[in-house]
Design a protein around this motif. Structure first.
Motif: not given
Length: 390
Positions: A139-155
């Motif tokens: 995908v082009e973008a990932i919108a999050t609800a929290y400043p730190e998201i687990r299970r999201l790859k650093p890349k």
């Protein structure tokens, strides 16, 4: 297609946690003059609160359990859903497709990425869900609800935009209202819910925990509690035996009004619950659902607990005695409860729907807008101990 009047497709799993933010985004995009369609499953099409203007398209979406024999059936359903989504896109011509997680969002996202339609994910929880994890690289973008998201790859961190979790308009309207007056001799109004299905553990523990409060606090209680239908009579009997006034129900249509009146919330830590508590600014005692995938409810509760807006009690430690102890600590005087309310309010992201709409609207028009990029590091901590917050 003109920039002022574009088409967008929202795809969401059939639970309130996925659909409430999708409905909020749809309302904001429609307000801006765009056309919006929803892709979901049978459950999602019947969730209360869907805007009248929002057409729902039901697509097959396979689920993958532990039995590999079911995977073939699941893959076949996803393939059928993807083909149906492609046909919808041919006629609807969306500028972007927004996925809110849940298996019903997967066919639409597979279709949009294969057709080179810009695609955005919105993650409501503090742990990236399975479908969003699978699609993150496409995908082009990932919108999050929290400043730190687990299970999201650093890349994938460069795609992240911190926007928050959109909430219902009637809840957001309460944000500028003051915390209800709580005095030394006034009522202490407690709201207890266990999510859309209720939670038997709350029915078992909360009445007895409230009964263990010191008399000066216990005598001022006024309780509203959502229960499962099968728990209703037993909970009513417990409150009657404890001589604590309580209004019980299996579902409250005016939940926003009840949240407005509450001094203290007790319940689960689902994404929508946290978003509403922080939007309004209500202190809470949170008992994360222990079987939640990747322990995401505990992760959801941590920001609010860390900043003083909530206390988190793991279900294995959730006893009447512990609950009474935590309530006593939070409500020992009017100022301590008001301070916790303000801390909860400070965790709120009230512009989530508008900022998510800005991000989505940037596709098919001008270049991608940098909508509140998160400045905190995204850490991939798969398998890390969950830790505790107090």
């Amino acid at each position: 297609m003109s920039g002022a009047n574009r088409h967008y497709v929202l795809a969401a799993g059939g639970t309130g946690g996925h659909l409430i933010p999708a409905f909020a985004l749809a309302t904001e995009l429609e307000r801006r003059g765009h056309h919006v369609a929803l892709i979901t499953d049978e459950r999602g099409a019947n969730i209360p609160g869907k805007p009248d203007f929002l057409p729902a398209h039901i697509l097959p979406a396979g689920r993958f359990g532990k039995n590999p024999l079911n995977w073939i059936k699941g893959l076949r359903a996803i393939g059928q859903g993807r083909d149906m989504a492609l046909r919808l896109f041919e006629s609807f011509e969306p500028s972007a497709v927004v996925g809110f997680g849940g298996y019903p969002s997967l066919p639409a996202l597979l279709a949009s990425t294969s057709a080179a339609i810009p695609s955005v994910l919105h993650e409501q929880n503090a742990v990236l869900g399975r479908v969003n994890r699978f699609m993150a690289g496409r995908v082009e973008a990932i919108a999050t609800a929290y400043p730190e998201i687990r299970r999201l790859k650093p890349k994938h961190a460069g795609k992240v935009h911190l926007v928050g979790n959109p909430v219902r308009g009637e809840v957001l309207q309460l944000r500028e209202e003051p915390f209800p007056a709580f005095t030394e001799d006034g009522l202490l109004r407690v709201l207890v819910t266990g999510g859309s299905q209720g939670a038997s553990v709350l029915s078992e523990i909360v009445p007895d925990g409230l009964a263990m409060l010191q008399p000066a606090l216990r005598s001022r209680l006024q309780v509203t509690q959502q229960c499962r239908p099968e728990d209703l009579d037993a909970v009513r009997e417990r409150y009657r035996n404890h001589d604590i006034p309580a209004e019980l129900g299996t579902y409250f249509e005016d939940m926003a009004a009840r949240l407005a009146d509450a001094h203290l919330f007790i319940g689960r830590a689902g994404a929508s619950t946290i978003a509403e508590l922080t939007a309004v600014g209500r202190p809470a005692i949170l008992i994360p659902l222990p079987i939640a995938t990747d322990d995401h409810q505990a992760a959801n509760a941590r920001e609010m607990a860390k900043k003083g807006g909530a206390r988190m009690i793991r279900q294995e430690n959730f006893t009447a005695k512990e609950l009474a102890k935590q309530i006593q600590a939070m409500a020992q005087n009017p100022q301590s409860l008001a301070t916790a309310a303000h801390a909860a309010w400070n965790c709120g992201r009230p512009h989530a729907a508008k900022e998510l709409a800005d991000l989505v609207e940037s596709f098919g028009g001008d270049t991608l807008m940098d909508v509140i990029r998160t400045t905190e590091p995204i850490r991939d901590i798969v398998g890390a101990p969950s830790g505790a917050a107090a």
